[in-house]
Design an enzyme around this catalytic site. Sequence first.
Site, PDB file in Angstrom:
ATOM      1  N   GLY A 105       0.754  -1.143  -0.095  1.00  0.00           N
ATOM      2  CA  GLY A 105       0.073   0.099   0.111  1.00  0.00           C
ATOM      3  C   GLY A 105       0.782   1.232   0.019  1.00  0.00           C
ATOM      4  N   HIS A 106       1.942   1.494   1.116  1.00  0.00           N
ATOM      5  CA  HIS A 106       2.787   2.510   0.953  1.00  0.00           C
ATOM      6  C   HIS A 106       3.659   2.548  -0.367  1.00  0.00           C
ATOM      7  CE1 HIS A 106       2.874   1.382   5.360  1.00  0.00           C
ATOM      8  NE2 HIS A 106       2.427   2.555   5.419  1.00  0.00           N
ATOM      9  N   ASP A 159      -7.056   5.151   4.591  1.00  0.00           N
ATOM     10  CA  ASP A 159      -7.406   6.184   5.515  1.00  0.00           C
ATOM     11  C   ASP A 159      -8.340   7.164   5.032  1.00  0.00           C
ATOM     12  OD1 ASP A 159      -5.595   4.791   7.718  1.00  0.00           O
ATOM     13  OD2 ASP A 159      -4.195   5.162   6.322  1.00  0.00           O
TER      14      ASP A 159
HETATM   15  O1  PAF Z   1      -1.142   7.279   7.718  1.00  0.00           O
HETATM   16  C1  PAF Z   1      -0.154   7.261   8.223  1.00  0.00           C
HETATM   17  O2  PAF Z   1       0.524   6.469   8.322  1.00  0.00           O
HETATM   18  C2  PAF Z   1       0.146   8.575   9.771  1.00  0.00           C
HETATM   19  O3  PAF Z   1      -1.206   8.622   9.987  1.00  0.00           O
HETATM   20  C3  PAF Z   1       0.751   9.590   8.994  1.00  0.00           C
HETATM   21  C4  PAF Z   1       0.052  10.303   7.717  1.00  0.00           C
HETATM   22  C5  PAF Z   1       2.181   9.296   8.448  1.00  0.00           C
HETATM   23  C6  PAF Z   1       1.109  10.750  10.067  1.00  0.00           C
HETATM   24  O4  PAF Z   1       1.631  10.101  11.048  1.00  0.00           O
END
Ligand code: PAF
Length: 279
Positions: A35-36, A149
Amino acid sequence: MQIIQDISSTKSLCRSLKQEGTLGFVPTMGYLHEGHLSLVKQSVKENPNTIVSIFVNPSQFGQDEDLDTYPRDLERDVALLKECGVEYVFNPNAQTIYPSGFDTWVVPEKLASVLCGKSRPGHFRGVATVVLKLLNITNPDHMYMGIKDYQQLRILKQMASDLHLDCDIVACPIVREADGLAMSSRNSYLNPDERKRALSLYHGLLKARELYEQGERDCGQIIETIKSIIQESGGRIDYIECVDPLTLQSISEAKDDTRMMLAVYFGKTRLIDNMALKA
Ligand code: PAF
């Protein structure tokens, strides 16, 4: 690969990277998954330079939450980012981001008063504050965030508009495992049985889409259907709601862009997922 811990070096690096063209930014808390990496790959494709932050932000965790056990593996993260063509990682420590005397917070209001904001008071204050700090440090042209999210994304888009930020927030699709479970660093907490049962989130959302397709417009009915699928699998429901995609307020009559939002516990692990009613 440059891994930078301090703010002033990151600021001057980003300033010089911006001379070469647009700068893409992907904020993360590490323990990276596909995902990342999909956000990272999109940024690498769309910008000459990309910087990724890895910072487990203490201020977005509640007192009884998993800050101490949140999975971390910097070496693996860096290797994955290298493979994606990322050359810059900002990896500050908590003292750097929250030095003693720190006293200024970004407090999202209405959008943070519902859904996860209700169950996790203070969570979005921590998220909005750290993201504004990260944006001020890196000053990117584009920030890439996942729709997984969804509430976070809405809140940060609103923050960017309300506070006149010059950064465009790019919403990227949810990445799912082959069987449909939305990818999350917290999936690593699930034991094999919970992992199997957690699939009911995806199945519930798909079933709701099917009902909508067949003409159901009553959000109450749609929610009941998802609820029974998840409860049958033994999931403990935090919330299931059908909301307006912009205001995040609960609605009763379903439309194409109505967003189904849910948070469910399997054992101690709280998972979230969401989907629009119309594919
Ligand atoms: O979605 C996330 O991993 C976190 O909420 C973020 C946006 C990196 C903020 O710490």
